[in-house]
Design a protein around this motif. Sequence first.
Motif, short mmCIF file in Angstrom:
data_model
loop_
_atom_site.label_atom_id
_atom_site.label_comp_id
_atom_site.label_asym_id
_atom_site.label_seq_id
_atom_site.Cartn_x
_atom_site.Cartn_y
_atom_site.Cartn_z
N THR A 156 -12.93 9.23 -18.57
CA THR A 156 -11.64 8.62 -18.92
C THR A 156 -11.41 7.38 -18.05
OG1 THR A 156 -10.34 9.85 -17.28
CG2 THR A 156 -10.66 10.88 -19.47
N ALA A 157 -10.54 6.50 -18.55
CA ALA A 157 -10.20 5.30 -17.79
C ALA A 157 -9.57 5.67 -16.45
CB ALA A 157 -9.27 4.40 -18.60
N VAL A 158 -8.79 6.72 -16.43
CA VAL A 158 -8.14 7.16 -15.20
C VAL A 158 -9.19 7.63 -14.19
CG1 VAL A 158 -6.56 8.87 -14.19
CG2 VAL A 158 -5.97 7.76 -16.35
N ALA A 159 -10.17 8.41 -14.64
CA ALA A 159 -11.23 8.89 -13.76
C ALA A 159 -12.06 7.73 -13.22
CB ALA A 159 -12.12 9.88 -14.49
N ILE A 160 -12.35 6.75 -14.08
CA ILE A 160 -13.12 5.60 -13.66
C ILE A 160 -12.34 4.77 -12.64
CG2 ILE A 160 -14.18 3.42 -14.41
CD1 ILE A 160 -14.80 4.87 -17.09
N ALA A 161 -11.06 4.55 -12.92
CA ALA A 161 -10.21 3.78 -12.00
C ALA A 161 -10.18 4.43 -10.63
CB ALA A 161 -8.79 3.66 -12.57
N VAL B 173 -19.70 1.06 -14.28
CA VAL B 173 -18.52 1.35 -15.09
C VAL B 173 -18.91 1.51 -16.56
CG1 VAL B 173 -16.31 0.46 -15.94
CG2 VAL B 173 -16.87 0.31 -13.50
N SER B 174 -19.78 0.64 -17.04
CA SER B 174 -20.22 0.73 -18.44
C SER B 174 -20.91 2.07 -18.70
CB SER B 174 -21.17 -0.41 -18.78
OG SER B 174 -20.51 -1.64 -18.72
N LEU B 175 -21.73 2.50 -17.76
CA LEU B 175 -22.40 3.79 -17.89
C LEU B 175 -21.38 4.93 -17.95
CD1 LEU B 175 -24.96 5.56 -17.90
CD2 LEU B 175 -24.87 5.52 -15.41
N LEU B 176 -20.38 4.88 -17.07
CA LEU B 176 -19.35 5.92 -17.06
C LEU B 176 -18.58 5.96 -18.38
CD1 LEU B 176 -17.94 5.53 -13.43
CD2 LEU B 176 -19.51 7.29 -14.28
N ILE B 177 -18.29 4.78 -18.93
CA ILE B 177 -17.60 4.72 -20.23
C ILE B 177 -18.47 5.37 -21.30
CG2 ILE B 177 -16.86 3.15 -22.08
CD1 ILE B 177 -16.00 1.20 -19.77
N ASN B 178 -19.77 5.04 -21.31
CA ASN B 178 -20.69 5.61 -22.30
C ASN B 178 -20.86 7.12 -22.13
OD1 ASN B 178 -21.24 3.28 -23.74
ND2 ASN B 178 -22.88 2.67 -22.37
N LEU B 179 -20.68 7.61 -20.91
CA LEU B 179 -20.78 9.04 -20.67
C LEU B 179 -19.48 9.78 -21.00
CD1 LEU B 179 -22.78 9.05 -17.30
CD2 LEU B 179 -23.60 9.75 -19.56
#
Length: 73
Positions: A54-59, A45-51
Amino acid sequence: MEYDIKEDDRLFPFTKYALNNTLKTAARLAGVKEIRVHDLRHSHVSLLINLGFTAVAIADRMGHESVHITYRY
């Protein structure tokens, strides 16, 4: 591409226990703090945030019921 995966088939050829055991052994050999399999989820999740995801896509990717759970990261 379609795969002939049945409901009871394993996606990975090892168990969570085996992966945890491998992580524990590797950490000991490397002289670093042990991590759990679940910790890899947080790192992902941290990697996705750094990339810039969006929060919606990660969720959606993580299977969170609500985007508010994602905001805890």
